[in-house]
Design a protein around this motif. Sequence first.
Motif, PDB file in Angstrom:
ATOM      1  N   ARG A 177       1.243  34.987 -69.222  1.00  7.36           N
ATOM      2  CA  ARG A 177       0.614  34.867 -67.720  1.00  7.36           C
ATOM      3  C   ARG A 177       0.456  36.439 -67.292  1.00  7.36           C
ATOM      4  NH1 ARG A 177       0.289  29.495 -66.203  1.00  7.36           N
ATOM      5  NH2 ARG A 177       0.880  28.582 -68.269  1.00  7.36           N
ATOM      6  N   ARG A 179      -1.528  37.510 -64.227  1.00  3.88           N
ATOM      7  CA  ARG A 179      -1.742  37.479 -62.762  1.00  3.88           C
ATOM      8  C   ARG A 179      -0.641  36.702 -62.039  1.00  3.88           C
ATOM      9  NH1 ARG A 179      -4.971  40.749 -60.252  1.00  3.88           N
ATOM     10  NH2 ARG A 179      -5.675  39.033 -58.740  1.00  3.88           N
ATOM     11  N   VAL A 181       2.111  36.273 -58.991  1.00  2.00           N
ATOM     12  CA  VAL A 181       2.495  36.199 -57.441  1.00  2.00           C
ATOM     13  C   VAL A 181       4.038  36.713 -57.236  1.00  2.00           C
ATOM     14  CG1 VAL A 181       2.429  34.985 -55.386  1.00  2.00           C
ATOM     15  CG2 VAL A 181       0.355  34.952 -56.899  1.00  2.00           C
ATOM     16  N   LEU A 216      -1.340  40.183 -54.675  1.00  3.09           N
ATOM     17  CA  LEU A 216      -0.336  39.215 -55.106  1.00  3.09           C
ATOM     18  C   LEU A 216       0.924  39.091 -54.823  1.00  3.09           C
ATOM     19  CD1 LEU A 216      -1.449  39.186 -58.903  1.00  3.09           C
ATOM     20  CD2 LEU A 216      -2.289  37.490 -57.305  1.00  3.09           C
ATOM     21  N   THR A 240      -7.616  34.326 -54.283  1.00  5.30           N
ATOM     22  CA  THR A 240      -7.144  35.236 -55.155  1.00  5.30           C
ATOM     23  C   THR A 240      -6.937  34.492 -56.458  1.00  5.30           C
ATOM     24  OG1 THR A 240      -6.336  36.561 -53.264  1.00  5.30           O
ATOM     25  CG2 THR A 240      -5.666  37.018 -55.725  1.00  5.30           C
ATOM     26  N   ASP A 241      -7.357  35.216 -57.566  1.00  6.17           N
ATOM     27  CA  ASP A 241      -7.028  34.650 -58.955  1.00  6.17           C
ATOM     28  C   ASP A 241      -5.641  34.823 -59.174  1.00  6.17           C
ATOM     29  OD1 ASP A 241      -7.768  33.510 -61.525  1.00  6.17           O
ATOM     30  OD2 ASP A 241      -7.416  35.491 -62.342  1.00  6.17           O
ATOM     31  N   PHE A 242      -4.977  33.660 -59.896  1.00  5.96           N
ATOM     32  CA  PHE A 242      -3.654  34.058 -60.301  1.00  5.96           C
ATOM     33  C   PHE A 242      -3.162  32.999 -61.417  1.00  5.96           C
ATOM     34  CE2 PHE A 242      -3.224  30.769 -57.161  1.00  5.96           C
ATOM     35  CZ  PHE A 242      -2.084  30.227 -57.195  1.00  5.96           C
ATOM     36  N   ASP A 243      -2.300  33.079 -62.109  1.00  7.07           N
ATOM     37  CA  ASP A 243      -1.784  32.169 -63.064  1.00  7.07           C
ATOM     38  C   ASP A 243      -0.060  31.787 -62.916  1.00  7.07           C
ATOM     39  OD1 ASP A 243      -1.235  34.467 -64.367  1.00  7.07           O
ATOM     40  OD2 ASP A 243      -2.342  34.301 -66.053  1.00  7.07           O
ATOM     41  N   VAL A 245       3.682  32.192 -60.598  1.00  7.64           N
ATOM     42  CA  VAL A 245       4.218  32.520 -59.503  1.00  7.64           C
ATOM     43  C   VAL A 245       5.872  32.990 -59.666  1.00  7.64           C
ATOM     44  CG1 VAL A 245       4.928  31.616 -57.025  1.00  7.64           C
ATOM     45  CG2 VAL A 245       2.720  31.063 -58.057  1.00  7.64           C
ATOM     46  N   VAL A 271      -1.203  26.963 -63.545  1.00  8.45           N
ATOM     47  CA  VAL A 271      -0.096  27.941 -62.854  1.00  8.45           C
ATOM     48  C   VAL A 271       1.308  27.686 -63.332  1.00  8.45           C
ATOM     49  CG1 VAL A 271       0.665  29.160 -60.848  1.00  8.45           C
ATOM     50  CG2 VAL A 271      -1.606  28.370 -60.890  1.00  8.45           C
TER      51      VAL A 271
END
Length: 338
Positions: A177, A179, A181, A216, A240-243, A245, A271
């Motif tokens: 991963r 991206r 957050v 992020l 917002t792009d994310f993969d 947390v 995610v």
Amino acid sequence: MTPTIHDVARLAEVSIKTVSNVMNDYPHIRPATRQRVLDAIATLDYKPNLSARGLRSGKTGLLSLIIPDLRNPYFAELADVVVRSAEARGLSVMISQSNGDRDRELSLLLGPRMQMVDGVLFSALALSAADSDLLGKIRTPMVLLGERILDGPKDHVTMRNVEGSQAATEHLVSIGRRRLVAFGSDPAQGLGSAALRLEGYRRALAGAGIEEDPDLVVDVVGWYRRNGADSMRRFLERGTDFDGVVAFNDQIALGALRVMQEAGLRIPDDVAIIGFDDVDETAYTLPSLSTIDPGREEIAEVALRYLVGRIDGSDADVAPRDHLTTFRLQQRESTAVV
């Protein structure tokens, strides 16, 4: 008739002083002797008379545990460990909630309750470095829990917030991963857990050569499920792009998990998410939540050992100590490799 300490001593074939030493967890007692006394206490179901003890020794056998909020499972589970560890030493615990309110914290520290207890375990939240002089004026033995918000001549036991958050972030990086957050920052909190865990997140990104994206870093004011859910909804609305947390505690992670699933995101396929605290329910959610075990049992055990040493005088000449617990990453379904 109610059994007495004399009855325990006779059954264990030891002196009353030895029984007292075992009950107060003095270290220099032979294991076989300690076990005989504990067996006698269990057989007789002996309960120490705290009032009589207090009259004789000036000690009540009562400790105070001041924590921010029992609604937070971390503090509820910490209180449980403290109570059980104290009972094993023949001590009782009075639990007080400060609600993270400065006036309430001051009232609990300076009020008449302090005259009732032999020592205090205090998890400060609202007091600040400006209140540090207060600690030197409090004569009751005290051990500070949580972040070193206050500076002063007191023992301090806490978790490795920075290192734990760094390990959580590195774990998501290790499963591919990028991206990620940072979920749970709170600029108004100052030197608290949020700032320390954000620092750990940043260290991990830097170590992996990943440039931090300010978009992020997501604020969550109030670390409860509803706050995590609300903040995640607002974040998803931004597109917002994310993969991944990195949630700064388990409760906001669970709130975010529910919202992401409602939005159609698959965990961990789309995610991956990891929390912090390892509260009991994280092992039973769907999916089960990966998290950082901060060493709650160790916090309670070390803090009580320090406090008892201050109360009985055996550590009277020992300089104030700082203890950082050992943490452990608990990998579960929410970060499984897909």
